[in-house]
Design an enzyme around this catalytic site. Structure first.
Site, PDB file in Angstrom:
ATOM      1  N   ASN A 206       4.949 -26.804  45.816  1.00 28.42           N
ATOM      2  CA  ASN A 206       6.085 -27.485  46.449  1.00 28.42           C
ATOM      3  C   ASN A 206       6.399 -26.804  47.773  1.00 28.42           C
ATOM      4  O   ASN A 206       5.707 -25.871  48.176  1.00 28.42           O
ATOM      5  CB  ASN A 206       7.291 -27.505  45.499  1.00 28.42           C
ATOM      6  CG  ASN A 206       7.707 -26.099  45.124  1.00 28.42           C
ATOM      7  OD1 ASN A 206       8.092 -25.315  45.976  1.00 28.42           O
ATOM      8  ND2 ASN A 206       7.588 -25.773  43.841  1.00 28.42           N
ATOM      9  N   ASP A 275       7.863 -28.062  37.280  1.00 26.01           N
ATOM     10  CA  ASP A 275       8.283 -28.472  35.942  1.00 26.01           C
ATOM     11  C   ASP A 275       7.084 -28.791  35.054  1.00 26.01           C
ATOM     12  O   ASP A 275       7.156 -28.678  33.838  1.00 26.01           O
ATOM     13  CB  ASP A 275       9.195 -29.707  36.037  1.00 26.01           C
ATOM     14  CG  ASP A 275      10.546 -29.334  36.634  1.00 26.01           C
ATOM     15  OD1 ASP A 275      11.054 -28.256  36.274  1.00 26.01           O
ATOM     16  OD2 ASP A 275      11.069 -30.100  37.468  1.00 26.01           O
ATOM     17  N   LYS A 285     -15.174 -26.807  40.398  1.00 26.82           N
ATOM     18  CA  LYS A 285     -14.552 -27.777  41.299  1.00 26.82           C
ATOM     19  C   LYS A 285     -14.822 -29.205  40.795  1.00 26.82           C
ATOM     20  O   LYS A 285     -15.977 -29.535  40.500  1.00 26.82           O
ATOM     21  CB  LYS A 285     -15.134 -27.590  42.708  1.00 26.82           C
ATOM     22  CG  LYS A 285     -14.486 -28.459  43.740  1.00 26.82           C
ATOM     23  CD  LYS A 285     -15.100 -28.231  45.097  1.00 26.82           C
ATOM     24  CE  LYS A 285     -14.648 -29.327  46.035  1.00 26.82           C
ATOM     25  NZ  LYS A 285     -15.409 -29.346  47.258  1.00 26.82           N
ATOM     26  N   PHE A 321      19.590 -21.958  40.856  1.00 28.06           N
ATOM     27  CA  PHE A 321      19.627 -22.761  42.074  1.00 28.06           C
ATOM     28  C   PHE A 321      19.324 -24.197  41.658  1.00 28.06           C
ATOM     29  O   PHE A 321      18.625 -24.424  40.668  1.00 28.06           O
ATOM     30  CB  PHE A 321      18.561 -22.293  43.076  1.00 28.06           C
ATOM     31  CG  PHE A 321      19.060 -21.261  44.043  1.00 28.06           C
ATOM     32  CD1 PHE A 321      19.325 -19.974  43.627  1.00 28.06           C
ATOM     33  CD2 PHE A 321      19.260 -21.583  45.380  1.00 28.06           C
ATOM     34  CE1 PHE A 321      19.782 -19.012  44.520  1.00 28.06           C
ATOM     35  CE2 PHE A 321      19.711 -20.635  46.283  1.00 28.06           C
ATOM     36  CZ  PHE A 321      19.975 -19.348  45.850  1.00 28.06           C
ATOM     37  N   LYS A 335      22.966 -28.773  34.998  1.00 25.24           N
ATOM     38  CA  LYS A 335      22.057 -27.626  34.822  1.00 25.24           C
ATOM     39  C   LYS A 335      22.822 -26.376  34.388  1.00 25.24           C
ATOM     40  O   LYS A 335      22.311 -25.580  33.600  1.00 25.24           O
ATOM     41  CB  LYS A 335      21.267 -27.358  36.116  1.00 25.24           C
ATOM     42  CG  LYS A 335      20.219 -28.435  36.349  1.00 25.24           C
ATOM     43  CD  LYS A 335      19.500 -28.312  37.669  1.00 25.24           C
ATOM     44  CE  LYS A 335      18.642 -29.558  37.877  1.00 25.24           C
ATOM     45  NZ  LYS A 335      18.065 -29.687  39.201  1.00 25.24           N
ATOM     46  N   LYS A 339      21.586 -24.822  30.881  1.00 32.71           N
ATOM     47  CA  LYS A 339      20.861 -23.547  30.934  1.00 32.71           C
ATOM     48  C   LYS A 339      21.765 -22.334  30.709  1.00 32.71           C
ATOM     49  O   LYS A 339      21.342 -21.200  30.879  1.00 32.71           O
ATOM     50  CB  LYS A 339      20.126 -23.434  32.281  1.00 32.71           C
ATOM     51  CG  LYS A 339      19.166 -24.625  32.540  1.00 32.71           C
ATOM     52  CD  LYS A 339      18.265 -24.415  33.738  1.00 32.71           C
ATOM     53  CE  LYS A 339      17.525 -25.710  34.094  1.00 32.71           C
ATOM     54  NZ  LYS A 339      16.295 -25.499  34.847  1.00 32.71           N
TER      55      LYS A 339
HETATM   56  O1  PMT Z   1      12.200 -21.025  49.506  1.00 35.09           O
HETATM   57  P1  PMT Z   1      12.966 -21.748  50.625  1.00 35.09           P
HETATM   58  O2  PMT Z   1      12.042 -22.522  51.527  1.00 35.09           O
HETATM   59  O3  PMT Z   1      13.904 -20.815  51.344  1.00 35.09           O
HETATM   60  O4  PMT Z   1      13.881 -22.860  49.942  1.00 35.09           O
HETATM   61  C1  PMT Z   1      14.922 -22.496  49.095  1.00 35.09           C
HETATM   62  C2  PMT Z   1      14.971 -23.395  47.839  1.00 35.09           C
HETATM   63  C3  PMT Z   1      15.372 -24.798  48.257  1.00 35.09           C
HETATM   64  C4  PMT Z   1      13.624 -23.409  47.132  1.00 35.09           C
HETATM   65  C5  PMT Z   1      15.981 -22.736  46.849  1.00 35.09           C
HETATM   66  O5  PMT Z   1      17.123 -22.453  47.502  1.00 35.09           O
HETATM   67  C6  PMT Z   1      16.227 -23.629  45.638  1.00 35.09           C
HETATM   68  O6  PMT Z   1      16.995 -24.559  45.635  1.00 35.09           O
HETATM   69  N1  PMT Z   1      15.541 -23.259  44.526  1.00 35.09           N
HETATM   70  C7  PMT Z   1      15.551 -23.988  43.282  1.00 35.09           C
HETATM   71  C8  PMT Z   1      14.649 -25.167  43.381  1.00 35.09           C
HETATM   72  C9  PMT Z   1      14.435 -25.830  42.054  1.00 35.09           C
HETATM   73  O7  PMT Z   1      13.371 -25.702  41.520  1.00 35.09           O
HETATM   74  O8  PMT Z   1      15.453 -26.405  41.547  1.00 35.09           O
HETATM   75  P2  PMT Z   1      15.456 -27.144  40.094  1.00 35.09           P
HETATM   76  O9  PMT Z   1      16.653 -27.949  40.139  1.00 35.09           O
HETATM   77  O10 PMT Z   1      14.148 -27.799  39.852  1.00 35.09           O
HETATM   78  O11 PMT Z   1      15.606 -25.944  39.053  1.00 35.09           O
HETATM   79  C10 PMT Z   1      16.875 -25.456  38.634  1.00 35.09           C
HETATM   80  C11 PMT Z   1      16.782 -23.978  38.317  1.00 35.09           C
HETATM   81  O12 PMT Z   1      15.931 -23.771  37.175  1.00 35.09           O
HETATM   82  C12 PMT Z   1      16.224 -23.117  39.415  1.00 35.09           C
HETATM   83  O13 PMT Z   1      16.962 -21.929  39.463  1.00 35.09           O
HETATM   84  C13 PMT Z   1      14.784 -22.846  38.994  1.00 35.09           C
HETATM   85  O14 PMT Z   1      14.318 -21.555  39.444  1.00 35.09           O
HETATM   86  C14 PMT Z   1      14.886 -22.878  37.469  1.00 35.09           C
HETATM   87  N2  PMT Z   1      13.679 -23.359  36.791  1.00 35.09           N
HETATM   88  C15 PMT Z   1      13.251 -24.637  36.969  1.00 35.09           C
HETATM   89  C16 PMT Z   1      12.132 -25.083  36.287  1.00 35.09           C
HETATM   90  C17 PMT Z   1      11.459 -24.207  35.415  1.00 35.09           C
HETATM   91  N3  PMT Z   1      10.392 -24.607  34.757  1.00 35.09           N
HETATM   92  N4  PMT Z   1      11.897 -22.956  35.264  1.00 35.09           N
HETATM   93  C18 PMT Z   1      12.998 -22.521  35.918  1.00 35.09           C
HETATM   94  O15 PMT Z   1      13.394 -21.355  35.770  1.00 35.09           O
END
Ligand code: PMT
Length: 399
Positions: A206, A275, A285, A321, A335, A339
């Site tokens: 991503n 995810d 490959k 985040f 979330k 979580k």
């Molecule tokens: O890295 P940059 O370019 O500076 O950009 C910053 C950012 C936009 C990546 C960052 O600030 C941000 O928003 N990160 C979270 C992105 C994200 O994956 O969001 P989510 O809504 O999909 O996940 C929610 C939370 O669960 C996040 O804290 C993520 O780390 C966590 N997660 C998600 C999926 C997973 N399988 N395991 C997790 O721990």
């Protein structure tokens, strides 16, 4: 931090040219900079270079500025930090033994500010017992000594004596200038994207650059925390002084996070974790063949949810985040509950000046009790400090 004053002392070694980059970085970090050079240093780099970069007149000789007769007293007393980079064996010896025979050494005799000494010289000179004893003496007296790097030196030898990278000297300077309100606190930060392999040459990832997570790690380190940074692939250099765990996949990240979670006071998950991952990763490959190609995907572990589920046994402030393109607060709130988080930092990633890859961010901090706090658009390092302030307040309030 903004507006704090730094005196950079430049002495006569070949690494003097690197001090110009250091001054540029200090100015970029919003610090006020004054430069004092020894006469020998002016043979390597002209004062004009430093005057242009710092916007201030360089002081090189004791009697250069007749209108400022007390400069040798003032300079080391009104600075918040003195950095001597590069520091020759000569200046190290003079400071250690109280000799004041030029502007910089006299200024150091009267200085009251913290001082960071960055020795750089020939390896044999650096390892000479006289120089080592002088450095040890300075350290004992409360000077901060930044060890030189080992490697190829300008004189053609190989060994310790190279001035550290200016960005590392900047980082150490910011540590010395910062408030230390997170001392004794262990903080784990995740950053960057994960990569999920389809075959040895292709993967799904991503747009995360890691900038937000690295800013959090840097800010926490500057404030005295013990920092573990678990990071997916990025192009950012991790700051020296942290425990750095580079990972690739979500599964790697889960393992690293759980390996380091014990004793953490805060866990901040800024990483953008995939995810899903391909059900199978091909050993070879995948060859071009049929007109269409579909990939079977399976769910990755939700690392943050797993941390939340086991929070009772490992109490800590858990910060997530959320990267959203619509219904920012509503989706982020879901979330928090799902979580078991204390706080979530919501990013509107449809904005051009915030979220992925940008140097700035504007976030909504949402708390478990429902409060929502808006941040203005700021540099990611300032957003990081704000998040740490809020997480620290929650930690201080918790029983
Ligand atoms: O890295 P940059 O370019 O500076 O950009 C910053 C950012 C936009 C990546 C960052 O600030 C941000 O928003 N990160 C979270 C992105 C994200 O994956 O969001 P989510 O809504 O999909 O996940 C929610 C939370 O669960 C996040 O804290 C993520 O780390 C966590 N997660 C998600 C999926 C997973 N399988 N395991 C997790 O721990």
């Amino acid at each position: 931090m903004k507006g704090k004053k730094v005196l950079v002392g430049v002495t006569g070694g070949i690494a003097a040219y690197k001090a110009a980059e250091l001054v540029r970085l200090l100015i970029k970090a919003d610090l006020r900079v004054e430069v004092a050079m020894t006469r020998s240093a002016t043979r390597f780099v002209t004062p004009l270079t430093f005057e242009t970069l710092s916007g201030n007149k360089v002081i090189a000789g004791m009697f250069d500025r007749e209108d400022m007769a007390m400069d040798h007293i003032r300079c080391g007393q009104d600075a918040d930090l003195i950095i001597i980079a590069p520091a020759t064996a000569n200046i190290v010896g003079k400071i250690a033994h109280g000799i004041g025979d030029d502007f910089l050494s006299t200024c150091m005799l009267a200085a009251t500010a913290k001082a960071l000494i960055c020795p750089a010289m020939n390896d044999h000179m650096f390892l000479n017992p006289a120089v080592q004893d002088n450095l040890a003496l300075l350290q004992k007296r409360g000077f901060f000594i930044m060890a030189p790097e080992s490697g190829e030196l300008a004189c053609g030898t190989d060994g310790p004596g190279r001035l550290p990278d200016p960005s590392d000297i900047l980082e150490q300077s910011l540590i010395l200038l910062s408030k230390r309100d997170l001392e004794g606190c262990k903080i784990l930060v995740t950053a960057g994207p994960t990569t999920e392999y389809i075959d040895p040459v292709r993967y799904i990832t991503n747009r995360s650059s890691g900038k937000m997570g690295y800013a959090l790690a840097r800010a926490a380190l500057r404030r005295g925390a013990e920092v573990v940074l678990v990071s997916g692939p990025t192009t950012i250099k991790p700051p020296p002084g942290i425990v750095f765990r580079p990972v690739k996949t979500a599964e790697d990240m889960r393992r690293a996070v759980f390996e380091h979670r014990n004793g953490c006071h805060m866990i901040i998950k800024a990483a953008a974790v995939s995810d899903y991952r391909p059900k199978e990763t091909a050993d070879q490959k995948v060859k071009k063949g049929t007109e269409s190609f579909s990939l079977d995907m399976v769910k990755n572990p939700d690392i943050l949810a797993l941390l939340g589920e086991t929070k009772k046994a490992h109490p800590c402030i858990l910060v997530g985040f959320a990267a959203e393109t619509e219904a920012l607060v509503k989706n982020a709130r879901k979330k928090i509950n799902a979580k078991n988080l204390d706080m979530i930092v919501a990013n509107d990633v449809s904005r051009k000046d915030a979220g992925f890859q940008t140097d700035t961010n504007a976030v909504k901090i949402i708390y478990a009790d429902g409060r929502v706090e808006d941040s203005p658009l700021m540099g990611k390092i300032d957003v990081a400090h704000l998040i740490l302030d809020r997480a620290k307040a929650l930690k201080d309030e918790s029983p």
